[in-house]
Design an enzyme around this catalytic site. Structure first.
Site, PDB file in Angstrom:
ATOM      1  CB  CYS A   1       5.856   2.344   7.221  1.00 33.77           C
ATOM      2  SG  CYS A   1       5.256   3.865   6.442  1.00 33.77           S
ATOM      3  CG  LEU A   2       6.784   1.322   1.111  1.00 34.86           C
ATOM      4  CD1 LEU A   2       6.009   1.536  -0.184  1.00 34.86           C
ATOM      5  CD2 LEU A   2       7.952   0.388   0.889  1.00 34.86           C
TER       6      LEU A   2
ATOM      7  CG  HIS B   1       0.300   1.063   7.353  1.00 34.53           C
ATOM      8  ND1 HIS B   1       1.371   0.626   8.106  1.00 34.53           N
ATOM      9  CD2 HIS B   1       0.805   1.977   6.492  1.00 34.53           C
ATOM     10  CE1 HIS B   1       2.463   1.278   7.719  1.00 34.53           C
ATOM     11  NE2 HIS B   1       2.154   2.083   6.729  1.00 34.53           N
ATOM     12  CD  GLU B   2      -0.893   2.230   2.921  1.00 36.88           C
ATOM     13  OE1 GLU B   2      -0.566   3.420   2.721  1.00 36.88           O
ATOM     14  OE2 GLU B   2      -0.049   1.339   3.121  1.00 36.88           O
TER      15      GLU B   2
ATOM     16  CG  HIS C   1       0.529   6.742   5.585  1.00 38.11           C
ATOM     17  ND1 HIS C   1       1.687   7.282   6.089  1.00 38.11           N
ATOM     18  CD2 HIS C   1       0.803   5.446   5.323  1.00 38.11           C
ATOM     19  CE1 HIS C   1       2.626   6.335   6.142  1.00 38.11           C
ATOM     20  NE2 HIS C   1       2.113   5.205   5.682  1.00 38.11           N
TER      21      HIS C   1
ATOM     22  N   GLY D   1       0.834  -1.198   0.000  1.00 38.74           N
ATOM     23  CA  GLY D   1       0.000   0.000   0.000  1.00 38.74           C
ATOM     24  C   GLY D   1       0.863   1.238   0.000  1.00 38.74           C
TER      25      GLY D   1
ATOM     26  CD  GLN E   1       3.461   5.847   2.612  1.00 40.75           C
ATOM     27  OE1 GLN E   1       2.478   5.256   2.187  1.00 40.75           O
ATOM     28  NE2 GLN E   1       4.530   5.205   3.072  1.00 40.75           N
TER      29      GLN E   1
HETATM   30 ZN    ZN Z   1       3.206   3.478   5.613  1.00 44.26          ZN
END
Ligand code: ZN
Length: 189
Positions: free
Chosen positions: A100-101, A142-143, A146, A46, A51
């Site tokens: 997480c990226l 999670h998304e 953000h 995701g 991000q």
């Molecule tokens: Zn993330």
């Protein structure tokens, strides 16, 4: 389509609420296409618009769930709302380790709700909803976070929270302007 740089923890765009999408135009389609490409290459399950430095309420997911063939393996949620079932009390187990990226290469355990109902708009502005559980529900939470300016590391409890703080320090994160680009920088989230 283009691969976009992924912003790292510490940049303000990740830590403030994102703004609703009002224009369902070409620019939005391009952003979403680029987010899919970036997410696939990272690789991630995701990716949220903040991000990639865009403070808009948009996220994509790329996750195949055999238990839920009715939910598309890749999708985009615009202006989403999310309802979750109560979170079971207790400390997170080893199978609840998340990444997480925007906190790349690190993983920490976090309790999440096991069920989520997502309501959102698609690229044409049409409303839809999906109900998911297990890991898919975790991705949605999670998304969604953000878009409210929250990283999963902000939700950790001791001792995981301390580990995340140490990791951020030793990686030199926590300041504006840091990013990495999938396919160019050798990092994984
Ligand atoms: Zn993330």
């Amino acid at each position: 389509m283009a691969v976009l740089p992924i912003v790292i923890s510490g940049d303000p765009v990740l830590h403030r609420p994102a703004a609703p999408v009002t224009e369902f135009d070409e620019a939005l389609s391009t952003l979403v296409a680029d987010m899919f490409e970036t997410c696939a290459l990272a690789p991630g399950v995701g990716l949220a618009a903040p991000q990639v430095g865009v403070g808009k309420r948009v996220f994509v997911w790329m996750y195949e769930d055999e238990d839920h063939p009715d939910v598309p393996a890749r999708g985009v949620a615009i202006n989403p709302t999310l309802w979750i079932a109560p979170i079971e009390p207790g400390l997170p187990g080893e199978e609840e380790v998340e990444g997480c990226l925007s906190f790349p290469g690190e993983r920490f355990a976090l309790r999440r709700s096991n069920r989520a109902l997502l309501r959102a708009q698609d690229l044409e502005g049409e409303p839809f909803e999906v109900e998911v559980d297990g890991w898919f529900a975790r991705i949605m939470q999670h998304e969604y976070d953000h878009l409210d300016g929250l990283l999963y590391v902000d939700r950790l409890v001791h001792p995981e929270s301390r580990g995340a703080q140490k990791a951020a320090r030793s990686n030199g994160w926590g300041k504006p302007g840091l990013s990495w680009t999938p396919g160019i920088d050798d990092l994984e989230g």
